[in-house]
Design a protein around this motif. Structure first.
Motif, mmCIF file in Angstrom:
data_model
loop_
_atom_site.group_PDB
_atom_site.id
_atom_site.type_symbol
_atom_site.label_atom_id
_atom_site.label_comp_id
_atom_site.label_asym_id
_atom_site.label_seq_id
_atom_site.Cartn_x
_atom_site.Cartn_y
_atom_site.Cartn_z
ATOM 1 N N ASP B 309 -6.027 -66.803 77.079
ATOM 2 C CA ASP B 309 -6.099 -67.220 78.479
ATOM 3 C C ASP B 309 -4.995 -68.198 78.861
ATOM 4 O O ASP B 309 -4.387 -68.079 79.921
ATOM 5 C CB ASP B 309 -7.485 -67.806 78.798
ATOM 6 N N ALA B 310 -4.709 -69.115 77.952
ATOM 7 C CA ALA B 310 -3.685 -70.108 78.284
ATOM 8 C C ALA B 310 -2.321 -69.442 78.428
ATOM 9 O O ALA B 310 -1.530 -69.787 79.300
ATOM 10 C CB ALA B 310 -3.627 -71.182 77.220
ATOM 11 N N VAL B 311 -2.075 -68.454 77.561
ATOM 12 C CA VAL B 311 -0.790 -67.758 77.617
ATOM 13 C C VAL B 311 -0.685 -66.966 78.915
ATOM 14 O O VAL B 311 0.285 -67.084 79.661
ATOM 15 C CB VAL B 311 -0.660 -66.796 76.415
ATOM 16 N N PHE B 312 -1.719 -66.185 79.174
ATOM 17 C CA PHE B 312 -1.682 -65.311 80.348
ATOM 18 C C PHE B 312 -1.627 -66.112 81.640
ATOM 19 O O PHE B 312 -0.888 -65.782 82.556
ATOM 20 C CB PHE B 312 -2.919 -64.415 80.380
ATOM 21 N N SER B 313 -2.427 -67.159 81.690
ATOM 22 C CA SER B 313 -2.562 -67.848 82.969
ATOM 23 C C SER B 313 -1.247 -68.514 83.364
ATOM 24 O O SER B 313 -1.065 -68.900 84.508
ATOM 25 C CB SER B 313 -3.679 -68.873 82.916
ATOM 26 N N ARG B 314 -0.327 -68.628 82.416
ATOM 27 C CA ARG B 314 0.964 -69.211 82.747
ATOM 28 C C ARG B 314 1.712 -68.415 83.816
ATOM 29 O O ARG B 314 2.672 -68.882 84.403
ATOM 30 C CB ARG B 314 1.833 -69.295 81.495
ATOM 31 N N ILE B 315 1.299 -67.188 84.051
ATOM 32 C CA ILE B 315 1.990 -66.369 85.034
ATOM 33 C C ILE B 315 1.714 -66.903 86.426
ATOM 34 O O ILE B 315 2.488 -66.688 87.350
ATOM 35 C CB ILE B 315 1.552 -64.887 84.901
ATOM 36 N N SER B 316 0.629 -67.638 86.583
ATOM 37 C CA SER B 316 0.289 -68.138 87.912
ATOM 38 C C SER B 316 1.032 -69.431 88.202
ATOM 39 O O SER B 316 1.023 -70.352 87.395
ATOM 40 C CB SER B 316 -1.223 -68.370 87.986
ATOM 41 N N PRO B 317 1.696 -69.497 89.345
ATOM 42 C CA PRO B 317 2.437 -70.708 89.695
ATOM 43 C C PRO B 317 1.520 -71.932 89.749
ATOM 44 O O PRO B 317 1.934 -73.028 89.379
ATOM 45 C CB PRO B 317 3.002 -70.413 91.081
ATOM 46 N N ASP B 318 0.286 -71.719 90.191
ATOM 47 C CA ASP B 318 -0.660 -72.834 90.239
ATOM 48 C C ASP B 318 -0.859 -73.430 88.860
ATOM 49 O O ASP B 318 -0.870 -74.644 88.690
ATOM 50 C CB ASP B 318 -2.016 -72.353 90.773
ATOM 51 N N VAL B 319 -1.023 -72.534 87.899
ATOM 52 C CA VAL B 319 -1.267 -73.019 86.542
ATOM 53 C C VAL B 319 -0.023 -73.696 85.995
ATOM 54 O O VAL B 319 -0.095 -74.743 85.353
ATOM 55 C CB VAL B 319 -1.715 -71.860 85.634
ATOM 56 N N GLN B 320 1.130 -73.107 86.291
ATOM 57 C CA GLN B 320 2.373 -73.732 85.825
ATOM 58 C C GLN B 320 2.478 -75.158 86.345
ATOM 59 O O GLN B 320 2.778 -76.094 85.610
ATOM 60 C CB GLN B 320 3.586 -72.937 86.325
#
Lengths: 228, 429, 591
Positions: B309-320
């Motif tokens: 999840d942490a790897v994938f969610s990096r695609i979201s600018p919000d998460v970045q």
């Protein structure tokens, strides 16, 4: 179905086929029915006749404000189909970072600066046109903000000048928009021009917009500022 | 993003009032007329409906050409038309492959507006596949079409390589659905190799990827369709259930073996009757073992993907942005200066950003279980699939893999008989 | 078939040449375009540093015609170049398309011309299907293993490297409700997610007197001048709803504080960036609480103990013996009651965290000290894990956790005895008999010695490696000089500083206990001093903060003022000092 290893799970030709064929028949028609329902829903313009909904029985245009729909059955009214949407950027959120010019899949970008004449002050010293600190107000290159010289300045009467944008030159960098918004009336706005935009499923600028200013808007109100 | 669309519309009147009016409206004396701000409207709605009509028309025509007319030439011309129309003219957007994501997002996000076109592009090919096989792939899909044109010197890949590569589309489909369901990204569109070619403009790496795929496609027929296309998975399943599927022979197969080499996609099933078969008991035992392995595989894969999840969610600018804030990563914050500026200007509290980021991550975690489970199941079924032997009596297309391209028809003597054409004479160049 | 062989050959060759030519053509056009794509992306006439330079030059010299002309030329050239490249990109792609169409058609023709008759090889019964199935199984199995391993390894490595699983405790509805959004985001609560790293404890201020419990901080960038009245050097100050003597505890973006009166007990969480009160949680009566109001001294109050946090949960104890645990988002984890501490001034010992346990020095055992205890609660549930009886009556210091290099010890100070416990089991390790009564200063650990202050009596420096009663064997030195009465000492390892309520600060040598210097100040000292870098911060009861060097000579650095009385010790975190005054919480520093 028998799980025999060697012989009998037959292909498409032989005897136990009828049973296989029957299962296939059932599944096929269930799937077809589902797809058909799904497609049918796309045709039907949703009417909000949901118990507890806001406009009982009235068409609510595909329920734009489903978030506000208090009906416990609001999931029934998921706005399927009927509305065409296009990408647009909200000038109120835009911070003029300049990525519209660089991130669009088109080159030059489909984003251009649009001038709202009714907001313009027709200033002699236009902040969107002149470099800050310009003393001699001529249209010489050293005075202009626009990197492509896309803004035209025309004398109307003292002390008013009209500014128009040559869209074929504009690359959507938003430099003029920034300074006009910061010091002037903010009559210059960046907008996605829909004669150019190819309406990608996932807009490349939207993906890179730092302000999240891009969103899909209904195609019949495709520009996020009043045009007159 | 999309959710708030309509809110803006309601808000923008208010915004307008608030807009700075530092300089008063000029009072012109010489009768200057305020010009209208001209904007170009988007494409007419009727044209979008026309797209759907063309889609339906081409699908029907393709069906007729494959099943009734049995004409490779017709299929070829139609697919050429599709490349021109859906590809170069309509710039490849929206396409059926990408529409998977629109439908997924619609299922998961109650406020997402699913357009009629996307719906139609998603369901029509599936309906046709359920009835007639993958006629969409044969002649309608512009991505398939442009690759089909490039099949010049097809070679046969080793069986094992094909077995392996065929798993990729399932994984791609799973991940594509995961990212769309979470609302984070449309990865299938982002990494679409051919749409930039249709637009004659796009991100350089993707353009290069597309060109490489086309060049590979000279030898390996339709590499994207067979080894990547996520929609192909759905079509594959649908086509297996199809009512009327293309057959190699218009008549009863005479097992002349002339069609054996005619399919560049390796989609012809050859008969295996009379082959030496395995001891029944050992086969049953293996199958039992594999069936037991299956849930383990599903759970394990689900768990491991949910851990990403942490790897994938990096695609979201919000998460970045949230992670940059949280780790107080100076370098990244500097790189994201515009994002930080916009965020600070928005007046949203950091806590809310974290909340949003966390929610995205959480969705990735939960979705990861499902998608991982799906991938695990695919692997498990793959294992079982290669272990179960079916008796195949005649030469026939593999309904899942067959793209209904009509290439094999002409190799069948019965077909030649039907068309009353002689086979080419040996020795002619 | 009507064509003869020669025509055929000729035809074939023509197509061949055409194919080669069109391929070459496409290749060249493609290459050129590739180069062009780069130049277009590069040559966006957006930021031209040269032109910008010239423009700046022009500003200094506005009438330089040469410069102007230069700018104009460059501007024109760059624009021309950009639009020309764009045009050529357009033509290029059309040319390329044309070339490719030709190439494909000719190649296609070639491939058709070269098409051979299907010539099936000799039919073989293929027993190899079994072998093929077996190898396919191996391949798919191998792929599964590879995929699983890859994804697990990625997951683990990523989390370890980046640790960017969003801090769960940061999330919850707390903030969102304030925003007016009704949207409920379901976030699972995982109070015991990945524990914070040791380094996090050192960079934050997780407990009374900081990470060491001895009032020292390694930050050297703390501010040295401010004024609470005028707001100079104050990032924010915010009123704390209920009074209390507890000091702030800081973790990340959050500042925790407690406040209480005889009726209410509350835990506060502030945003460290701007002082916004993020949440307030009332600590209700714990199960088993008799709801009796504890007897307290006005100087102690109902919220004297400082909270402690493990980076995920904040634990707070109050004068009535209630102890609460909230996660960072105000989710109540548990509530426990230790019973009403029977003492004359009010409970004041701050809890200590060790190995998932909260250790509380609960020294209120009446005159004979029979029921004084060291209590260990499970941090996850609030259940009592063990308790160890202590040979003392009442006391007010907080215990400290020290690492002697051979293991952890929990050192407690009380009337008559300095006792060290094993923090894992509560077993007494050693004790030193001392005198005194109504002990308030907490011990510290400095230079390998436990320095304990027996109020109005003696200072003891004890080597912590003994066992049993070590009064005769392990006391390194005793000192009558500098004995403090309320404030705990602070040390830089070489010197130790005591602040007496009368306004005297005494500096002793840690090794020998010899007095190095002492100095009188204009103020009364109740708050314990803090050491940041090499600077000591001592706040007086009236809110003056004396800042001086921890040095063998007294060297004043500055004097700052909170503008209101304060009896709380300062908390230092990266360039900021958090201090609690009588009514406000201050964040001192520069934005």
């Amino acid at each position: 179905m028998r799980f025999t290893m060697d012989t009998d799970i037959r292909g498409y030709g032989e005897k136990p086929k009828s049973r296989r064929e029957f299962f296939r028949f059932i599944i096929r028609w269930i799937l077809l029915l589902l797809l058909g329902l799904f497609g049918g829903m796309a045709f039907v313009r949703r009417r909000c006749s949901l118990p507890g909904g806001p406009g009982n029985g009235k068409a609510c245009g595909g329920c734009p404000s489903l978030a506000k729909c208090k009906s416990p059955y609001s999931w029934l009214a998921k706005p399927l189909g009927s509305r065409r949407t296009v990408w647009q950027l909200d000038p109120a959120k835009c911070i003029q970072c300049g990525r519209c010019a660089t991130e669009c899949v088109l080159q030059p970008s489909a984003v251009k600066c649009i001038h709202r004449f009714d907001m313009c002050g027709y200033c002699k010293l236009c902040f969107g046109y002149f470099q800050p600190g310009t003393s001699v107000l001529t249209s010489a290159a050293e005075n202009q903000i626009c990197p492509t010289g896309a803004i035209r300045r025309k004398y109307i009467e003292e002390p008013y000048y009209e500014y128009t944008i040559d869209l074929s030159l504009c690359i959507g960098c938003g430099k003029c928009v920034k300074t006009c918004g910061a010091f002037g009336n903010g009559s210059l706005k960046l907008q996605v021009c829909h004669d150019l935009c190819v309406n990608c499923n996932e807009c490349s600028i939207a993906r890179n917009c730092p302000a999240g200013a891009y969103s899909r808007v209904p195609a019949d109100e495709a520009y996020l500022f009043k045009t007159s | 993003m999309i959710k708030t669309t309509l809110l803006y519309l309601l808000l923008f009147l208010a915004v307008d009032v608030m807009a700075e009016n530092r300089f008063p409206k000029p009072q012109f004396e010489k009768g200057y007329e305020l010009p209208q701000t001209a904007v170009q409207s988007p494409r007419e709605a009727i044209l979008e409906y026309a797209d759907v009509a063309v889609l339906f028309g081409t699908l029907s025509l393709a069906t007729w050409l494959v099943l009734k007319k049995r004409s490779r030439k017709g299929v070829f011309l139609l697919s050429f038309f599709s490349v021109i129309y859906f590809g170069f003219w309509r710039k490849g957007c929206i396409c059926s492959i990408g529409a998977i994501q629109n439908v997924t997002l619609w299922l998961f996000d109650s406020q997402y507006v699913l357009s009629f076109t996307a719906t139609a592009f998603f369901i029509l090919p599936l309906i046709f596949a359920l009835l007639f096989g993958r006629v969409f792939c044969a002649a309608v899909c512009p991505l398939g079409g442009i690759q089909d044109l490039m099949i010049l010197f097809p070679v046969r890949l080793p069986r094992l390589v094909v077995t392996l590569l065929k798993i990729v589309p399932y994984i791609y489909l799973g991940l594509g659905i995961l990212f769309a369901a979470v609302g984070a990204a449309f990865v299938i569109c982002r990494f679409d190799p051919f749409v930039p070619l249709f637009r004659l403009s796009g991100d350089l790496p993707i353009v290069l990827f597309g060109i490489v795929l086309l060049l590979v496609g000279v030898f390996v027929a339709r590499p994207y369709c067979r080894f990547m296309c996520p929609f192909g998975v759905l079509l594959n399943w649908s086509s297996r259930l199809s009512k009327w599927h293309a057959t190699i022979s218009p008549d009863e197969c005479v097992e002349c073996r002339l069609c054996e080499e005619s399919c560049p996609f390796d989609a012809i099933i050859t008969p295996n009757k009379g082959q030496v078969s395995e001891e029944r008991s050992s086969g049953v035992q293996r199958l039992a073992r594999l069936l037991l392995l299956m849930p383990v595989l599903v759970l394990l894969a689900g768990w491991s993907v949910s851990r990403l999840d942490a790897v994938f969610s990096r695609i979201s600018p919000d998460v970045q942005l949230a992670t940059a804030f949280q780790q107080n990563d100076k370098i990244r914050l500097k790189m994201m200066a515009y994002e930080v500026e916009a965020f600070e200007g928005s007046g949203i509290k950091k806590e809310e950003l974290f909340l949003r980021a966390k929610a995205i991550q959480e969705r990735f975690r939960i979705g990861g279980w499902f998608v991982g489970g799906f991938i695990g199941a695919v692997l498990g079924i793959g294992l079982i699939g290669v272990s179960v032997r079916r008796t195949r009596m005649t030469y026939e297309p593999d309904r899942g893999d067959c793209l209904s391209c009509a290439r094999c028809f002409i190799s069948c003597p019965k077909e030649r008989q039907r068309l009353k054409v002689m086979p080419p004479v040996e020795g002619k160049t | 078939m009507s064509l003869d062989e020669r025509t055929c050959r000729l035809y074939y060759r023509m197509v061949y040449v055409l194919a080669v030519l069109s391929c070459c053509f496409s290749l060249i056009v493609g290459m050129l375009m590739l180069a062009n794509v780069f130049t277009v992306r590069m040559s966006l006439p957006l930021d031209m540093p040269e032109i910008e330079q010239l423009r700046t030059a022009l500003k200094d010299n506005p009438s330089d015609e040469m410069l102007k002309n230069k700018i104009r030329d460059m501007d024109l050239a760059s624009r021309r170049f950009y639009f020309a490249s764009l045009t050529s990109l357009g033509t290029g792609s059309l040319l390329l398309l044309g070339g490719l169409v030709f190439a494909v058609i000719s190649l296609k023709t070639l491939s058709v011309m070269r098409m051979k008759m299907p010539n099936p090889k000799e039919y073989v019964m293929r027993p190899e299907d079994l072998a093929a199935a077996a190898s396919a199984r191996w391949v798919i199995g191998g792929l599964s293993v590879v995929l699983l391993t890859a994804s697990i390894v990625t997951g683990i490595l990523w989390q370890r490297n980046e640790s960017d699983v969003i801090e769960i405790s940061d999330v919850h509805k707390v903030m969102v409700e304030g925003q007016g959004t009704k949207e409920k985001v379901v976030v699972s609560i995982q109070p015991l997610g990945p524990p914070p790293l040791r380094a996090d404890f050192l960079t934050n201020w997780p407990a009374f007197r900081g990470p060491t419990g001895c009032g020292t901080s390694s930050y050297t960038n703390t501010p040295i001048s401010w004024d609470g009245k005028s707001g100079k050097g104050i990032i924010w100050k915010v009123k704390v709803p209920l009074p209390g003597l507890s000091s702030p505890v800081i973790w990340g973006k959050r500042v925790f504080l407690t406040g209480a009166n005889e009726k209410k007990r509350e835990v506060y969480c502030f945003d460290s960036a701007n002082g916004t009160l993020l949440w307030t949680m009332a600590v209700d009566s714990a199960p088993g609480n008799t709801n009796k109001v504890p007897q307290v001294n006005q100087d102690t109050g109902y919220a004297a103990p400082t909270s402690v946090t493990d980076g995920r949960i904040v634990y707070s104890i109050f004068a009535n013996g209630d102890i609460s645990a909230f996660d960072f988002c105000a989710q109540k984890m548990w509530l426990a009651d230790l019973g009403l501490p029977g003492n004359k001034y009010g409970f004041s010992a701050s809890p200590v965290l060790h190995n998932g346990k909260i250790l509380i020095q609960f020294d209120y055992g009446g005159e004979d000290g029979r029921t004084s205890q060291l209590i260990a609660l499970d941090a996850g549930s609030g259940k009592k894990v063990w308790s160890a009886s202590r040979p003392v009556t009442e006391s007010w210091p907080s215990p400290i956790l020290i690492d002697t290099g051979k293991g952890f010890q929990l050192v407690t100070m009380a009337n008559e005895f300095v006792v060290s416990h094993d923090p894992d089991s509560g077993k007494e390790l050693w004790r030193v008999k001392c005198g005194g009564s109504d002990v308030a200063p907490s011990p510290i650990f400095a230079g390998g010695l436990v320095i304990a202050t027996e109020t109005s009596d003696l200072i003891y420096a004890i080597k912590p490696d003994g066992a049993g009663d070590v009064t005769k064997t392990h006391v390194a030195w005793k000192s009558e000089d500098g004995v403090s009465d309320v404030a705990s000492p602070v040390s830089n390892g070489d010197l130790v500083f005591f602040a007496h309520s009368g306004g005297t600060i005494t500096c002793l040598d840690v090794k020998t206990g010899k007095i190095v210097w002492d100095k009188s100040f204009d103020g009364e000292f109740y708050a314990s001093p803090g050491l940041a870098g090499n600077l000591i911060y001592q706040v007086s009861r009236s809110g003056e903060v004396f800042i001086f060097k921890a040095d063998r000579q007294y060297a004043a650095i500055g004097k700052a003022s909170l503008g209101e009385p304060s009896d709380c010790s300062p908390a230092f975190v990266d360039g900021k000092i958090f201090m609690r005054g009588a009514t406000n919480l201050f964040c001192i520093g520069t934005n």
